[in-house]
Scaffold this motif. Structure first.
Motif, PDB file in Angstrom:
ATOM      1  N   ARG A 111      23.637  46.080  39.374  1.00  0.00           N
ATOM      2  CA  ARG A 111      24.896  45.362  39.320  1.00  0.00           C
ATOM      3  C   ARG A 111      25.768  46.105  38.312  1.00  0.00           C
ATOM      4  O   ARG A 111      25.341  46.311  37.123  1.00  0.00           O
ATOM      5  N   VAL A 112      26.959  46.663  38.941  1.00  0.00           N
ATOM      6  CA  VAL A 112      27.710  47.435  38.099  1.00  0.00           C
ATOM      7  C   VAL A 112      29.096  46.662  38.310  1.00  0.00           C
ATOM      8  O   VAL A 112      29.596  46.462  39.281  1.00  0.00           O
ATOM      9  N   LEU A 113      29.470  46.719  36.965  1.00  0.00           N
ATOM     10  CA  LEU A 113      31.077  46.363  36.686  1.00  0.00           C
ATOM     11  C   LEU A 113      31.894  47.413  35.957  1.00  0.00           C
ATOM     12  O   LEU A 113      31.444  48.327  35.284  1.00  0.00           O
ATOM     13  N   VAL A 114      33.042  47.373  36.797  1.00  0.00           N
ATOM     14  CA  VAL A 114      34.056  48.322  36.263  1.00  0.00           C
ATOM     15  C   VAL A 114      35.054  47.385  35.542  1.00  0.00           C
ATOM     16  O   VAL A 114      35.655  46.686  36.215  1.00  0.00           O
ATOM     17  N   VAL A 115      35.474  47.579  34.503  1.00  0.00           N
ATOM     18  CA  VAL A 115      36.392  46.867  33.622  1.00  0.00           C
ATOM     19  C   VAL A 115      37.796  47.732  33.500  1.00  0.00           C
ATOM     20  O   VAL A 115      37.833  48.933  32.855  1.00  0.00           O
ATOM     21  N   GLY A 116      38.720  47.293  34.313  1.00  0.00           N
ATOM     22  CA  GLY A 116      39.973  48.015  34.516  1.00  0.00           C
ATOM     23  C   GLY A 116      40.368  48.589  35.979  1.00  0.00           C
ATOM     24  O   GLY A 116      39.559  49.331  36.292  1.00  0.00           O
ATOM     25  N   GLY A 117      41.329  48.095  36.495  1.00  0.00           N
ATOM     26  CA  GLY A 117      41.586  48.870  37.799  1.00  0.00           C
ATOM     27  C   GLY A 117      42.961  49.752  38.007  1.00  0.00           C
ATOM     28  O   GLY A 117      43.697  49.857  38.922  1.00  0.00           O
TER      29      GLY A 117
END
Length: 471
Positions: free
Chosen positions: A7-13
């Motif tokens: 499970r991977v989260l990217v913070v900032g779009g």
């Protein structure tokens, strides 16, 4: 998120977060990927808007060094966002040295025309010294601490050999001061005295003549966003704290252990095996003490503290009829009473507009002609505190000085000032018919046709990220 797989989260779009997500989609983590964006839209400081009858960039403006070694250029080309000229081999091979192109027209703050030959001479001197700073990259010792100190030391030696009359010497120094201001915009700093000399040459200059995207820079981020899996982007989800280097369990994922837990402002807790943080450097500078638990290692925290992050602003001015020649691309404003070798103690209230480097001529729109001014540093931040009336008064004074009678062609039209920050809605101010060489504000009932001004905040939207001096 479905169970199974990392499970991977990217913070900032912003562009970095979108780029990371796009790359991850090529791997098995794609089905378990989420991008958490604090605002209602993607793109970060890339923001294109329809205005003045065309598209203007309130955020990022150019692709710098558009050639095969530039991943932004490659993406724009892949998505078909560039024209034939931008894609040509000739354009990609141009060596700019990373320097801003010289102006098409230069005029003093009193409206006098400045010889472009003299501007080229001063530009050659200034950029020659900038190139010399690369010699100190990785040096154990430097002759002085900052880029600004080095430039001024070398300039004093040059000035000592000048043989012109005093007025010409003052003009040459004023032109050089404009180049200092341009470099402040490029480096996103208030003063080059704040930029460390030793690492300044780390910035890699790619070949290619800087180019824009005809349909707007946001077309790039929109295409990347569209390529991501459905529902992978989560908007209006500001992150409060990233708990890392731990062992976390969540009821929704029985039996699984996660090394990272992302806590959002709304109370949501999202476990992950991996987290990529792409938030702006300015945000990290302000929140790193509470954003990470435990705190980041000292070396990373020190790097965040030392990398520079300044403020740039754009000012857009719209005209029904141009006062510049058709082939003009950039109008330089030289403030005659300025010098990079003198420190001024005047208040920002009286001098902030002198940090304006001039105006870029945007491609002609349907029914209007638009200039884009740039300003950086404390003056840029001070400008954001002004009321609409104060902003209008200052811009009026600048235009009156620069477009003095007999110097530039100027249509006799009433003025329409549009002042806009990225933080709020546009505010329209209307003015009455004014003399051919000025812009006036006398009342809100007069017709508005000729000039619009749009100001957008670009905090930290930099070409370079300079290293700050220790304080």
């Amino acid at each position: 998120m479905a169970s199974g797989g990392p499970r991977v989260l990217v913070v900032g779009g912003g562009i970095a977060g979108l780029g990371a997500a796009q790359r991850l989609c090529r791997h098995s983590a794609a089905s378990h990927l989420r991008v958490l964006e604090a605002t209602a839209g993607a793109g970060g400081r890339i923001r294109s808007e329809r205005c003045f009858g065309g598209v203007v960039e309130l955020g990022a403006h150019w692709i710098h060094g558009p050639s095969q070694g530039n991943p932004v250029f490659q993406l724009a080309a892949e998505f078909g966002l560039l024209g034939e000229k931008e894609l040509s081999e000739e354009n990609q091979l141009v060596e700019t040295g990373g320097h801003v192109a010289l102006p098409s027209m230069s005029c003093t703050s009193s409206g006098a025309s400045v010889s472009l030959e003299l501007v080229r001479e001063m530009g050659s001197l200034f950029y020659g010294l900038i190139d010399q700073t690369r010699e100190f990259l990785n040096a154990h010792e430097t002759p002085m601490a900052s880029v600004g100190e080095f430039l001024k030391k070398e300039l004093r030696q040059q000035v000592a050999s000048w043989t012109e009359d005093e007025d010409t010497k003052k003009l040459k120094l004023a032109i050089l001061n404009t180049f200092f201001n341009i470099e402040c915009c490029v480096s996103g700093t208030h003063s080059m005295d704040l930029v460390a000399l030793a690492p300044f040459g780390e910035y890699t200059v790619l070949p290619g003549l800087d180019c824009t995207l005809a349909g707007g820079y946001q077309g790039l981020t929109n295409r990347i966003l569209a390529s991501l899996p459905k529902d992978s982007m989560v908007f209006n989800k500001p992150v409060k704290t990233i708990h890392w280097n731990g062992s976390f369990q969540e009821a929704a994922f029985p039996g699984e252990i996660f090394p990272v837990l992302v806590e959002c402002e709304d109370g949501t807790r999202l476990p992950a095996h991996h987290v990529i943080v792409t938030v702006p450097l300015g945000f990290l500078k302000e929140h790193q003490d509470t954003f990470f638990e435990p705190p980041l290692p000292d070396k990373k925290a020190e790097a965040i503290r030392k990398i520079g992050f300044g403020t740039n602003n754009k000012i857009f001015l719209e005209f029904e009829e141009p006062f510049w020649e058709p082939d003009c691309q950039f109008i330089q404003v030289v403030w005659e009473d300025t010098s990079p070798l003198q420190d001024t103690a005047l208040s920002l209230q009286d001098t902030w507009f002198k940090k304006l480097i001039g105006f870029l001529v945007l491609p002609p729109f349907e029914s209007s002609h638009v200039l884009c001014g740039f300003i950086a540093g404390l003056e840029s931040e001070f400008m954001e505190t002004l009321s609409d009336e104060e902003m209008l008064l200052s811009l009026t004074q600048v235009l009156r000085r620069v477009t003095a009678p007999g110097t530039l062609r100027w249509g006799s039209h009433p003025s329409d000032i549009l002042f806009h920050h990225t933080r709020g809605p546009p505010v329209r101010l209307e003015g009455s018919r004014s003399p051919p060489w000025s812009v006036g504000l006398t009342g809100a009932e007069a017709p508005a046709q000729a000039v619009s001004v749009c100001c957008s905040a670009l905090s930290g939207g930099l070409t370079k990220l300079p290293c700050l001096l220790d304080t």
